[in-house]
Write a protein that holds these residues in place. Structure first.
Motif, PDB file in Angstrom:
ATOM      1  N   LEU A  32       0.829  -1.214   0.000  1.00  0.00           N
ATOM      2  CA  LEU A  32       0.000   0.000   0.000  1.00  0.00           C
ATOM      3  C   LEU A  32       0.862   1.263   0.000  1.00  0.00           C
ATOM      4  O   LEU A  32       0.489   2.301   0.537  1.00  0.00           O
ATOM      5  N   ALA A  33       2.033   1.153  -0.635  1.00  0.00           N
ATOM      6  CA  ALA A  33       2.903   2.307  -0.825  1.00  0.00           C
ATOM      7  C   ALA A  33       2.495   3.048  -2.093  1.00  0.00           C
ATOM      8  O   ALA A  33       1.993   2.439  -3.047  1.00  0.00           O
ATOM      9  N   PRO A  34       2.675   4.370  -2.151  1.00  0.00           N
ATOM     10  CA  PRO A  34       2.314   5.127  -3.356  1.00  0.00           C
ATOM     11  C   PRO A  34       3.196   4.757  -4.540  1.00  0.00           C
ATOM     12  O   PRO A  34       4.386   4.460  -4.377  1.00  0.00           O
ATOM     13  N   VAL A  35       2.606   4.779  -5.729  1.00  0.00           N
ATOM     14  CA  VAL A  35       3.307   4.429  -6.964  1.00  0.00           C
ATOM     15  C   VAL A  35       3.193   5.604  -7.934  1.00  0.00           C
ATOM     16  O   VAL A  35       2.094   6.092  -8.218  1.00  0.00           O
ATOM     17  N   ASP A  36       4.321   6.046  -8.472  1.00  0.00           N
ATOM     18  CA  ASP A  36       4.374   7.282  -9.254  1.00  0.00           C
ATOM     19  C   ASP A  36       4.045   7.058 -10.736  1.00  0.00           C
ATOM     20  O   ASP A  36       4.892   7.218 -11.619  1.00  0.00           O
ATOM     21  N   VAL A  37       2.803   6.726 -11.021  1.00  0.00           N
ATOM     22  CA  VAL A  37       2.402   6.494 -12.416  1.00  0.00           C
ATOM     23  C   VAL A  37       1.189   7.349 -12.800  1.00  0.00           C
ATOM     24  O   VAL A  37       0.505   7.058 -13.777  1.00  0.00           O
ATOM     25  N   ALA A  38       0.944   8.407 -12.054  1.00  0.00           N
ATOM     26  CA  ALA A  38      -0.236   9.231 -12.350  1.00  0.00           C
ATOM     27  C   ALA A  38      -0.184   9.815 -13.752  1.00  0.00           C
ATOM     28  O   ALA A  38      -1.218   9.918 -14.418  1.00  0.00           O
ATOM     29  N   ASP A  39       1.016  10.181 -14.235  1.00  0.00           N
ATOM     30  CA  ASP A  39       1.118  10.765 -15.573  1.00  0.00           C
ATOM     31  C   ASP A  39       0.560   9.819 -16.626  1.00  0.00           C
ATOM     32  O   ASP A  39      -0.216  10.223 -17.498  1.00  0.00           O
ATOM     33  N   ALA A  40       0.957   8.543 -16.553  1.00  0.00           N
ATOM     34  CA  ALA A  40       0.508   7.566 -17.537  1.00  0.00           C
ATOM     35  C   ALA A  40      -0.992   7.304 -17.416  1.00  0.00           C
ATOM     36  O   ALA A  40      -1.692   7.155 -18.422  1.00  0.00           O
ATOM     37  N   VAL A  41      -1.478   7.258 -16.197  1.00  0.00           N
ATOM     38  CA  VAL A  41      -2.906   7.011 -15.989  1.00  0.00           C
ATOM     39  C   VAL A  41      -3.727   8.181 -16.518  1.00  0.00           C
ATOM     40  O   VAL A  41      -4.753   7.988 -17.185  1.00  0.00           O
ATOM     41  N   ILE A  42      -3.275   9.398 -16.240  1.00  0.00           N
ATOM     42  CA  ILE A  42      -3.999  10.585 -16.728  1.00  0.00           C
ATOM     43  C   ILE A  42      -4.034  10.596 -18.248  1.00  0.00           C
ATOM     44  O   ILE A  42      -5.066  10.901 -18.863  1.00  0.00           O
ATOM     45  N   GLU A  43      -2.910  10.243 -18.877  1.00  0.00           N
ATOM     46  CA  GLU A  43      -2.871  10.200 -20.337  1.00  0.00           C
ATOM     47  C   GLU A  43      -3.872   9.180 -20.870  1.00  0.00           C
ATOM     48  O   GLU A  43      -4.550   9.421 -21.880  1.00  0.00           O
ATOM     49  N   GLU A  44      -3.987   8.042 -20.191  1.00  0.00           N
ATOM     50  CA  GLU A  44      -4.900   6.997 -20.658  1.00  0.00           C
ATOM     51  C   GLU A  44      -6.356   7.419 -20.549  1.00  0.00           C
ATOM     52  O   GLU A  44      -7.169   7.100 -21.431  1.00  0.00           O
ATOM     53  N   ILE A  45      -6.715   8.116 -19.474  1.00  0.00           N
ATOM     54  CA  ILE A  45      -8.133   8.427 -19.245  1.00  0.00           C
ATOM     55  C   ILE A  45      -8.470   9.865 -19.607  1.00  0.00           C
ATOM     56  O   ILE A  45      -9.537  10.365 -19.260  1.00  0.00           O
ATOM     57  N   ALA A  46      -7.566  10.526 -20.326  1.00  0.00           N
ATOM     58  CA  ALA A  46      -7.773  11.937 -20.661  1.00  0.00           C
ATOM     59  C   ALA A  46      -9.003  12.158 -21.532  1.00  0.00           C
ATOM     60  O   ALA A  46      -9.541  13.270 -21.579  1.00  0.00           O
ATOM     61  N   ASP A  47      -9.448  11.097 -22.241  1.00  0.00           N
ATOM     62  CA  ASP A  47     -10.613  11.264 -23.109  1.00  0.00           C
ATOM     63  C   ASP A  47     -11.927  11.006 -22.390  1.00  0.00           C
ATOM     64  O   ASP A  47     -12.972  10.841 -23.018  1.00  0.00           O
ATOM     65  N   LEU A  48     -11.888  10.973 -21.049  1.00  0.00           N
ATOM     66  CA  LEU A  48     -13.129  10.890 -20.270  1.00  0.00           C
ATOM     67  C   LEU A  48     -14.064  11.998 -20.745  1.00  0.00           C
ATOM     68  O   LEU A  48     -13.664  13.156 -20.852  1.00  0.00           O
ATOM     69  N   ASP A  49     -15.271  11.654 -21.052  1.00  0.00           N
ATOM     70  CA  ASP A  49     -16.261  12.608 -21.546  1.00  0.00           C
ATOM     71  C   ASP A  49     -16.291  13.831 -20.633  1.00  0.00           C
ATOM     72  O   ASP A  49     -16.477  13.718 -19.421  1.00  0.00           O
ATOM     73  N   ALA A  50     -16.093  15.014 -21.217  1.00  0.00           N
ATOM     74  CA  ALA A  50     -16.023  16.242 -20.422  1.00  0.00           C
ATOM     75  C   ALA A  50     -17.294  16.490 -19.630  1.00  0.00           C
ATOM     76  O   ALA A  50     -17.266  17.208 -18.623  1.00  0.00           O
ATOM     77  N   SER A  51     -18.413  15.906 -20.060  1.00  0.00           N
ATOM     78  CA  SER A  51     -19.645  16.085 -19.297  1.00  0.00           C
ATOM     79  C   SER A  51     -19.558  15.403 -17.934  1.00  0.00           C
ATOM     80  O   SER A  51     -20.367  15.677 -17.050  1.00  0.00           O
ATOM     81  N   TYR A  52     -18.581  14.501 -17.776  1.00  0.00           N
ATOM     82  CA  TYR A  52     -18.387  13.830 -16.498  1.00  0.00           C
ATOM     83  C   TYR A  52     -17.376  14.560 -15.614  1.00  0.00           C
ATOM     84  O   TYR A  52     -17.246  14.235 -14.437  1.00  0.00           O
ATOM     85  N   GLY A  53     -16.627  15.498 -16.168  1.00  0.00           N
ATOM     86  CA  GLY A  53     -15.650  16.217 -15.370  1.00  0.00           C
ATOM     87  C   GLY A  53     -14.261  16.163 -15.980  1.00  0.00           C
ATOM     88  O   GLY A  53     -14.089  15.757 -17.139  1.00  0.00           O
ATOM     89  N   TRP A  54     -13.262  16.565 -15.200  1.00  0.00           N
ATOM     90  CA  TRP A  54     -11.894  16.681 -15.680  1.00  0.00           C
ATOM     91  C   TRP A  54     -10.953  16.007 -14.698  1.00  0.00           C
ATOM     92  O   TRP A  54     -11.145  16.075 -13.482  1.00  0.00           O
ATOM     93  N   VAL A  55      -9.916  15.377 -15.239  1.00  0.00           N
ATOM     94  CA  VAL A  55      -8.918  14.701 -14.425  1.00  0.00           C
ATOM     95  C   VAL A  55      -7.575  15.355 -14.676  1.00  0.00           C
ATOM     96  O   VAL A  55      -7.194  15.594 -15.835  1.00  0.00           O
ATOM     97  N   GLY A  56      -6.839  15.653 -13.603  1.00  0.00           N
ATOM     98  CA  GLY A  56      -5.550  16.316 -13.757  1.00  0.00           C
ATOM     99  C   GLY A  56      -4.550  15.896 -12.713  1.00  0.00           C
ATOM    100  O   GLY A  56      -4.800  15.024 -11.878  1.00  0.00           O
ATOM    101  N   HIS A  57      -3.395  16.528 -12.776  1.00  0.00           N
ATOM    102  CA  HIS A  57      -2.296  16.240 -11.872  1.00  0.00           C
ATOM    103  C   HIS A  57      -2.541  16.873 -10.515  1.00  0.00           C
ATOM    104  O   HIS A  57      -3.272  17.851 -10.378  1.00  0.00           O
TER     105      HIS A  57
END
Length: 378
Positions: A32-57
């Protein structure tokens, strides 16, 4: 509010709009240690429909932040919060990771800081506090008619922030140990240049003047870095409550937001009174520390009397005060569900501790199953 008092709210044709911001941390199973992969995850889910909101760093490379669109009701909040969590749970699962909505991570290790000149300046000011700055919160925005109204609302809400901490505390562990606190995130946050309950401002001009005087001091790099548990948003016509730890489940997040909206409406109507002694700075500070330490497992300061009372008596009094606004918005049932669930299983901190008592795998299961309705790897 005194028991039995009749409260008349303003004749608003529609309830206030609101929005949520959720901060989430990505964790490694087994530790349960933090893992530094937020950049890759954000890139993958960046096309989340804007009507649902926004994901960022966020500040750390193991963190993401979700910002909802403007919401009108519980149904809209359900739609966007559950969809964002479903998408993120899938992205995390494909990497063999856990997306966790908790105030502080349980496991060891320190996440690295995300890129950006602003973050670099922030780190330079934090000094030895930097390794402890691994915190996730839920921020709730509620629409206001003006900044003058926002200040009036803040003045009324100040004594009620401690009970809100106790109800929603969800950060008992940090760096591989139980801190003894229900909300360790609250304690970490007290180290910033601006922290805890905001001052008692006279009016909007007083707020603006005093905030401007703080810019450039310590971690207050600009007005957006004001870290009080409640503030007036700079970019939106909202009052922003930042008092909450990140919440385990979508229901926890949505129902905390609905309660917040009702309390803001009640405060705006002048129907959220408190004993003057409960608003004294030293009393507020002590009440916050006490709530962060004990959650619902000890008494809380009752804002209507400025004295300690059984925790659930204070929570019920808060619900009673907010009930007319909850009824007007059709939200009473949802908020009562939050209270019933918390009475039965405890706040997030209690649920984490109960799982951890069975072992780390049980805590992992709690984090996974709480985060999304169907946290299935796609």
């Amino acid at each position: 509010m005194i028991r039995g008092m009749t409260v008349l709210l303003p004749n608003r044709r529609t309830p206030r709009t609101f929005g949520v911001e959720e901060e989430v941390v990505l964790l490694e199973p087994g530790t349960l240690a933090p893992v530094d992969v937020a950049d890759a995850v954000i890139e993958e889910i960046a096309d989340l429909d804007a009507s649902y909101g926004w994901v960022g760093h966020e500040f750390l490379r193991a963190q993401l932040e979700f910002s909802s669109p403007v919401l009108d009701d519980a149904a809209a909040a359900d739609r966007v919060v559950r969809e964002w969590r479903r998408v993120l749970a899938g992205a995390a699962g494909r990497r063999g990771l856990i997306a966790a909505s908790i105030g502080t991570p349980h496991g060891p290790g320190v996440s690295s800081v995300a890129e950006g000149e602003r973050y670099e300046r922030f780190v330079a000011e934090l000094g030895a506090v930097r390794p402890d700055h691994s915190i996730q919160g839920l921020h709730v925005h509620v629409g206001i008619a003006s900044r003058e109204e926002g200040v009036l609302i803040m003045r009324a809400l100040r004594p009620w922030l401690a009970p809100l901490i106790a109800l929603t505390a969800n950060s008992p562990c940090f760096a591989g140990r139980d801190t003894g606190f229900a909300s360790w995130r609250t304690l970490v946050g007290r180290r910033f240049t601006t922290a805890s309950v905001p001052p008692d401002f006279a009016d909007a001009a007083d707020y603006e003047r005093r905030v401007a005087a703080l810019v450039g001091l310590g971690t207050t790099l600009d007005s957006g870095a004001i870290a009080w548990m409640m503030r007036l948003a700079e970019r939106y016509p909202t009052v922003e409550l930042r008092v909450f730890d990140a919440q385990l489940s979508a229901d926890d997040t949505i129902e905390a937001a609905l309660l917040t909206r009702a309390l803001v409406e009640t405060a705006a109507a002048g129907a959220l009174p408190h004993d003057p002694a409960a608003a004294h700075a030293e009393h507020l500070d002590a009440a916050v520390w006490h709530a962060a330490r004990h959650g619902l497992d000890a008494g809380l300061v009752d804002p209507t009397t400025a004295s300690v009372a059984p925790a659930w008596d204070v929570i019920e009094r808060m619900l009673e005060a907010a009930s007319p606004a909850l009824d007007a918005a059709g939200d009473r049932g949802r908020v009562e569900s939050l209270l019933e669930r918390t009475r039965a299983a405890g706040n997030g901190a209690a649920r984490q501790r109960a799982a951890l008592a069975e072992g780390l795998p049980a805590l992992e299961r709690l984090l996974r199953t709480s985060f999304a309705d169907s946290p299935v790897v796609e």
